[in-house]
Structure formats: C-alpha cells, structure tokens
Design a protein around this motif. Structure first.
Motif, PDB file in Angstrom:
ATOM      1  N   ASP A  10       0.821  -1.207   0.000  1.00 22.84           N
ATOM      2  CA  ASP A  10       0.000   0.000   0.000  1.00 22.84           C
ATOM      3  C   ASP A  10       0.854   1.255   0.000  1.00 22.84           C
ATOM      4  OD1 ASP A  10      -2.484  -0.912  -0.401  1.00 22.84           O
ATOM      5  OD2 ASP A  10      -2.950  -1.237   1.727  1.00 22.84           O
ATOM      6  N   LEU A  44      -9.972   9.283  -5.114  1.00 18.39           N
ATOM      7  CA  LEU A  44     -10.670   8.169  -4.478  1.00 18.39           C
ATOM      8  C   LEU A  44      -9.705   7.012  -4.197  1.00 18.39           C
ATOM      9  CD1 LEU A  44     -13.320   6.811  -3.553  1.00 18.39           C
ATOM     10  CD2 LEU A  44     -13.609   5.988  -5.896  1.00 18.39           C
ATOM     11  N   THR A  48      -8.710   5.470  -0.618  1.00 19.18           N
ATOM     12  CA  THR A  48      -8.900   4.043  -0.361  1.00 19.18           C
ATOM     13  C   THR A  48      -7.587   3.427   0.134  1.00 19.18           C
ATOM     14  OG1 THR A  48     -10.384   4.069  -2.267  1.00 19.18           O
ATOM     15  CG2 THR A  48      -9.858   1.925  -1.337  1.00 19.18           C
ATOM     16  N   THR A  49      -6.516   3.781  -0.551  1.00 24.25           N
ATOM     17  CA  THR A  49      -5.211   3.247  -0.166  1.00 24.25           C
ATOM     18  C   THR A  49      -4.850   3.677   1.256  1.00 24.25           C
ATOM     19  OG1 THR A  49      -4.575   3.518  -2.469  1.00 24.25           O
ATOM     20  CG2 THR A  49      -2.814   3.020  -0.918  1.00 24.25           C
ATOM     21  N   TYR A  88     -12.568   1.731   4.828  1.00 18.63           N
ATOM     22  CA  TYR A  88     -11.862   1.084   3.724  1.00 18.63           C
ATOM     23  C   TYR A  88     -12.831   0.344   2.800  1.00 18.63           C
ATOM     24  CZ  TYR A  88      -9.120  -2.253   1.089  1.00 18.63           C
ATOM     25  OH  TYR A  88      -8.608  -2.999   0.069  1.00 18.63           O
ATOM     26  N   LEU A  91     -14.995   2.853   0.770  1.00 19.05           N
ATOM     27  CA  LEU A  91     -14.275   3.495  -0.340  1.00 19.05           C
ATOM     28  C   LEU A  91     -13.960   2.477  -1.427  1.00 19.05           C
ATOM     29  CD1 LEU A  91     -11.808   5.769   1.653  1.00 19.05           C
ATOM     30  CD2 LEU A  91     -13.784   6.499   0.315  1.00 19.05           C
ATOM     31  N   ARG A  92     -13.574   1.281  -0.977  1.00 22.51           N
ATOM     32  CA  ARG A  92     -13.200   0.249  -1.938  1.00 22.51           C
ATOM     33  C   ARG A  92     -14.389  -0.106  -2.826  1.00 22.51           C
ATOM     34  NH1 ARG A  92     -10.930  -1.673  -5.171  1.00 22.51           N
ATOM     35  NH2 ARG A  92      -9.784  -3.634  -5.429  1.00 22.51           N
ATOM     36  N   SER A  93     -15.585  -0.138  -2.221  1.00 22.40           N
ATOM     37  CA  SER A  93     -16.767  -0.514  -2.991  1.00 22.40           C
ATOM     38  C   SER A  93     -17.118   0.557  -4.023  1.00 22.40           C
ATOM     39  CB  SER A  93     -17.954  -0.749  -2.061  1.00 22.40           C
ATOM     40  OG  SER A  93     -18.475   0.498  -1.643  1.00 22.40           O
ATOM     41  N   ASN A  95     -14.838   2.094  -5.865  1.00 23.29           N
ATOM     42  CA  ASN A  95     -13.821   2.079  -6.930  1.00 23.29           C
ATOM     43  C   ASN A  95     -14.348   1.610  -8.275  1.00 23.29           C
ATOM     44  OD1 ASN A  95     -10.431   1.847  -5.766  1.00 23.29           O
ATOM     45  ND2 ASN A  95     -12.154   2.783  -4.711  1.00 23.29           N
ATOM     46  N   MET A 214      -4.704  -2.419  -4.213  1.00 20.22           N
ATOM     47  CA  MET A 214      -4.592  -0.987  -4.478  1.00 20.22           C
ATOM     48  C   MET A 214      -3.339  -0.662  -5.286  1.00 20.22           C
ATOM     49  SD  MET A 214      -7.372  -0.203  -3.501  1.00 20.22           S
ATOM     50  CE  MET A 214      -7.331   1.463  -4.086  1.00 20.22           C
TER      51      MET A 214
END
Ligand code: C2E
Ligand code: CA
Ligand code: CA
Length: 650
Positions: A10, A44, A48-49, A88, A91-93, A95, A214
C-alpha cells in the motif's frame, strides 16, 4: 491472520498514485469534464489506499502497542480499528463504479449512463445497496468483524465481491459497446485495468498477506494517465482552447452516441485582410485576444475549440443555445471597438457566427463537416445567425450539396466545355475563344462555375476537374476544332492550385502531344498568387510550357492582389482586364485609369483584352482606347463546341 510488512504494497500504491496525481496537475490536465472525473478517481484511489494502509499499520504497530500497555478500553475493544475497516470497505466498494463513470467520461458517453430511469436504477442500486450493508455492519457484522485483533470475513463478504464483479462486467460491456468512438490506445489502456484488478483480487483472496489490490489499481490508473490523457491532443498550442482534434472527436462521438449538442461557430471574417494590414505576428495577437475575450465570457463546463485560421467553436454547457447566442452577439458588438483600441491601425475585426444544434439541424457528422468547411460561403459576413434560419434560404441546400455535386460530376465526368469567342479589334475577326466549364446537375440544374469552382479549389477537386476539362479541350482542338475557320488558339483557365503542381507542365504537354495539338494553340489564363513559394513553381511551369510555344494571359487584372509586377516578369502575352473595370466606365476616373493602364500594358509589350462587354457603347469606347481584344455577351456568349464551330463559319 496478520503477517509482517503487509503494508509495503500500500505504501507503493500510495507512491504511484501520488506520482499520477502530481503528473496530471503539472501537465495541467485537470480542466474539462473527463479530466475532472479522472482527478476525482485518483483522489478516491488515494483515500482508499490510505484507509487500507491505516488498517494495516494499526494491526502492525498500534494494536500491539495498545495491547501491550493495556491502553484499550475493554468495554469497546477495537472500535477505531473497526471504523477504519468500514471506511476502507466503503471506499473500496466505490472504486469499480467510479471506474465505470471514468470510462464513460473518456469515451464521451456519460449522457448514456443517465439515459433513462431503468439504466440509472440498474447502475446505481447495487452500489447503494452494498454501501448500506457496509454502513450497517457494526450492527449485524455480516461483512466483517474484528476478533482477537484480527479482521474476520463475515458470511456476506461475498456481496462486496459480487458488486465489484457486477461493475466490472458492466464496464467491460460499456468499453466494447463504445469501442467505435475510442482510439486504440484509449480502448486497450482502459480495458487493461480489469485483468490487472482481477489478478490482484485473486492473489489477495488466497494470500491475505499480499495486499496488492490498491497497488495494481494505482498502476492501472497511472497507465490511463499516460496513454489516455494527452494534453497536446486536447489543447491548441497557439490560443488556449481545445484543439481541432478534440473537436472532431467530441462531434463525431456525439453523432455515434446520439448525444445532443449545441455548437456555436465564430469566425474572424477578414483574417486575410488583417494579415496584410498588421502582419503575421500582430494578427496572432488579435486571434489570441479574441480567444481570451471569448473564454472570459464562458462559464464552467463550456468548451471552446479553435478549429482553423480564425474559426472558433463553443460548446456551451447544458446545450444552452440561448446563452451561447448571447455571447456571440456581445462579441460582435464589442469586438470591433476592442480590436481598434488594441492596434491603432484601423484594423477592425469582423466576425460571422452561427448556432448549430444537433440533432435538430444536422443529422450526420458528414453534414456538419460540410457546413463547417463551407462556413464562409454559407454564413453571411458580420452576422449572427442560426443554422435553422439559414436553412430556410433558397440557395442553402445547393450550397450544402456542392461538395457531393462536384464529387458526382467527377465520377460521371459530366462537365462540359463551352467556348466564348474573343473579338480581335485589329481585323474584326474571332481568332480565339475562352474555354469555360459548364455543369448540369440532375437535381439542381445548371450550376454556375462561380459557385462550384471555388468549392472545388477548396476541396482539391479542381485538379481532377482541370484534367477532365483539358482532356476535352485537347480532344476538341485535335479533332473537330483542328480545321475550325480562323481559330488560332483557345484560352484555358488554370486555378492557382493547378499551376503550383510541379508536374503540371509535363502532363499538359503529354496531353497535347497525345491529341496532336500544337502547343501554340493553347493559351493558359493564370492569376496572381500571394505566396512566394508557389510563385517559384509557377515560374518554372510557365517557362517550360512557354519554351514549347504555349502562351499565357493574366486573368482578372484589376481584382484581387495588387502586386502584378511579379507575374508580368513572366512571358505573359495578354492581360485580361476584369469586367469590374468596364462596369463603371461612365465615371471619368475609371476611364482615365483604364486608358492609362492600357497604355502602360502596351508600353511593356502586352496585349490588352477586356472582359464582360455587353453593349455597343462600351465596345466603341474601348476600341477608341486602343484595346486589342474584346470578350463579352455583346459579341458572343459561351456556347457548346458545335455551335461554336458554326459561329466561326459565319
Ligand atoms: P472568368 O475566368 O473571369 O470567366 C469569365 C466569366 O465572365 C465567365 O463566367 C463568362 O461566362 C462571363 N462573361 C463573359 N462575357 C460576359 C458578359 O458580357 N457579361 C457578363 N455578365 N459575364 C460575362 P463563368 O463561365 O460563369 O465563369 C465564372 C468563373 O469560373 C470564371 O471567371 C473562372 O474564374 C471560373 N471558371 C470557368 N471555367 C473554368 C475552368 O475551366 N477552369 C477553371 N479553373 N476555372 C473556370
Ligand atoms: Ca478566365
Ligand atoms: Ca476573368
């Protein structure tokens, strides 16, 4: 289970994303709708990272530290860790849906995403549903839970994967569906993200310690920033506006994807005159000034393109035609005053503009291109108008159809040559004639060369037309015209574009030879050009042909460029005075100018021909002034070859 050093990936992702962010900021490609979406996507991914990294660092350092020193409130174990995990996942969802939006923005198909309610629901409901499940995780722990310092996947963790898969499939479908509006680089780079991310998800699913998702995503984005975003393609280097290429892309895409457009074209009418008046450098200043003036009036979301020599196009945000119309109206009024103030040389910037709406006005990209190419002929000077208003005018359809009319006439070789006899004052006979092209179109009837020749010159079709006509003329001179009574030579019009072809002389000589035509029976009518470069080739062509016996006339003397001295250095035997000279022969001044000009030509050894003589009075006056040849309706109109032969017999 946690392992050691999982956060390394990351940190690498963070570095890559930061570089991407830095590069788009430094390259100044953050303006414009697509670039803004990209910018948001990078942010974004960055967030997320950071969230992922937060979780990892917590597990690696903070968690053990807190546990060791018993700093955690036993009543709420791992609340912070759990919250970070939630952020996390959330935010990941986002992407995958964000990437879909990115694809649509780059391919100019955003409007299709919001096409109707069904599409909107299909697109956004899954995302919202998943986000709700994630947000409520602290209640139901279906997605994940934190146990013994470790994140455990919950029974519904697959929802996140399912959603990502869903958006991935839609994204791939979208790319394939709109592949025709993308170029190769764009398509393949945007597509590459999917196998990259898929690979990383598989790796990470089986090896939780390799937290590479990521990192792979950030690499994918960096590739997009390198291969899809190219500022040089988007920006015109001279004026700070989007480029012709960007315009073409936007317009051709709009037709394919059925996106409504409003386009406002604005052209500096007198750009050539201005160039003569103020010079090249200062003209550039004027163009840049107009461009700056325009962009000051634009609003966020409007796009301004610079298409060519003084032609701008504005694409207003929200296809707001009225506002765009207002902007150009203001420009017209204020432009004149401003230009005058900027350079005190009396240079007035005159504009013409027109509002075009797609699809109401124009139904194909081809049609739009024709309109823009023929802009100066279709839109009146110093006018602000709309395509709708123009199209109600009589000759508009003909004007728009000219390119296809010319194309068809070339294909079917339907051009004809008429001959207009030229009267020789010295012996009262007709020794020559001017060959004039005639075109009859099945749909539009007879079409004046004054209309289609300029169009053919602009499109380059004049070369082909020229050789079709020369073929006919040589066939005539080598055939029926061979024994024509008293016909010494025929005058053939040559456009500048024909004269500046280095192979012109050779081709013509070959043609005359093939038809058995003596070069001395051809006289070429040429006009002055403005460019010194082409002058050299013309010189060469003229000298080659002249050496073989071809003679030359200078056409349209008294119009156009004033600098004829250069061409008079050439072996031109006849100077043709334009009809405009005779048109106001009643004025004393014109008569004096005419008389002096005729004298001057005689002094330098040229013969004088006057065109457009329609009355006996004109003819008598000119004879008295010592003109050598007269051409005009008073003596004869242009006529087909057989009539011309009969005319000569009489
Ligand atoms: P231009 O070379 O100045 O041709 C003379 C024009 O004046 C011709 O118009 C002719 O029909 C017209 N004309 C002749 N006598 C009179 C008169 O007494 N009164 C009036 N009002 N007009 C007269 P046209 O045939 O319509 O041609 C227009 C222009 O198209 C020509 O002007 C020339 O520039 C171009 N053109 C015509 N034929 C050819 C061609 O074969 N090749 C090229 N490159 N251009 C051509
Ligand atoms: Ca002519
Ligand atoms: Ca002429």
């Amino acid at each position: 289970m946690t392992g050691t050093y999982v956060y390394y990936y990351d940190i690498a992702a963070l570095a890559v994303t930061s570089v991407t962010l830095l590069s788009i900021v430094l390259r100044r490609v953050i303006r414009g709708p697509a670039n803004r979406v990209f910018f948001s996507a990078v942010i974004l991914v960055l967030l997320t990272t950071l969230a992922g990294l937060g979780c990892e660092l917590y597990d690696e350092f903070l968690g053990p530290f807190l546990a060791e020193h018993r700093l955690m409130d036993p009543a709420y174990p791992h609340v912070a860790r759990s919250a970070m995990q939630l952020v996390y996942f959330l935010l990941r969802s986002l992407n995958a849906p964000a990437y879909l939006v990115l694809i649509s923005a780059f391919s100019g198909t955003s409007h299709r995403l919001n096409k109707n309610l069904a599409t909107q629901l299909a697109l956004w409901v899954p995302m919202v549903a998943v986000d709700l499940i994630i947000l409520t995780n602290p209640v139901h722990h279906l997605i994940y839970s934190i146990q013994d310092d470790v994140m455990q996947r919950g029974p519904f963790i697959w929802v996140i994967y399912a959603s990502a898969l869903y958006y991935t499939l839609v994204g791939i479908w979208w790319l394939v569906r709109w592949k025709p509006v993308m170029d190769e680089d764009e398509f393949s780079t945007l597509m590459l993200m999917y196998p990259l991310v898929l690979l990383s998800v598989v790796i990470q699913y089986f090896y939780m310690n390799l937290r590479v998702e990521m990192f792979f995503t950030s690499v994918g984005l960096m590739l997009v920033s390198a291969f899809v975003i190219r500022p040089e393609k988007q920006l015109d280097s001279l004026v700070s506006a989007s480029s012709l290429q960007a315009y073409r892309e936007a317009c051709s895409r709009a037709f394919i994807t059925q996106k409504p457009l409003c386009l406002v074209y604005l052209e500096l009418v007198n750009i050539e005159k201005l160039r003569e008046l103020v010079g090249k450098e200062e003209l550039q200043g004027i163009v840049v000034g107009v461009s700056a003036d325009l962009s000051r009036r634009l609003q966020r979301g409007d796009v301004m393109y610079y298409l060519r020599n003084g032609l701008f196009c504005i694409q207003p945000n929200n296809i707001d035609a009225d506002r765009a119309y207002g902007i150009t109206l203001q420009m017209h009024e204020e432009g004149k005053a401003r230009a005058l103030a900027e350079n005190n040389r009396g240079a007035i910037v005159r504009l013409r503009s027109c509002v075009v709406r797609v699809p109401e006005d124009v139904s194909s990209y081809e049609e739009l291109r024709t309109f823009v190419r023929r802009f100066e002929h279709l839109v009146p000077d110093s006018d602000v108008t709309t395509f709708a208003a123009l199209s109600r005018q009589d000759d508009f359809a003909l004007n728009m159809a000219l390119p296809s009319i010319v194309e068809r006439a070339i294909r079917e070789r339907s051009f004809e040559v008429y001959y207009q006899p030229i009267y020789c004052v010295a012996d009262g006979r007709f020794h020559s004639a001017e060959a004039l092209v005639r075109l009859h179109d099945p749909d539009f009837g007879w079409i004046s060369p004054a209309l289609f020749i300029p169009e053919a010159e602009q499109s380059g079709a004049i070369i082909e037309i020229g050789s079709i006509l020369q073929e006919q003329i040589c066939a005539f001179l080598g055939g029926a015209g061979k024994q024509a009574r008293g016909l010494d030579y025929v005058e053939v019009n040559l456009s500048v574009d024909q004269c500046i072809r280095p192979q012109m002389a050779g081709e013509l000589l070959e043609l005359m030879h093939r038809h058995g035509v003596e070069p001395s029976r051809v006289n070429l009518e040429i006009t002055e050009t403005s460019s010194a470069f082409s002058q050299q080739i013309i010189d060469r062509n003229v000298r080659i042909l002249s050496a073989e016996g071809v003679t030359f006339s200078l056409d349209d003397y008294g119009t156009g460029y004033s600098n004829v001295t250069r061409i008079l250095d050439l072996p031109v035997s006849i100077v043709k005075f334009d009809k405009s000279f005779v048109d106001d022969m009643d004025s004393e001044a014109t008569r004096v100018v005419l008389e002096r000009s005729i004298d001057m030509m005689h002094q330098i050894g040229k013969k004088v021909l006057v065109e457009g003589i329609e009355t006996k009075a004109q003819s008598d006056a000119l004879c008295a002034m010592g003109v050598d040849y007269i051409q005009g309706y008073h003596y004869a109109r242009p006529m087909p070859p057989d009539e011309f032969l009969a005319f000569l017999e009489r």
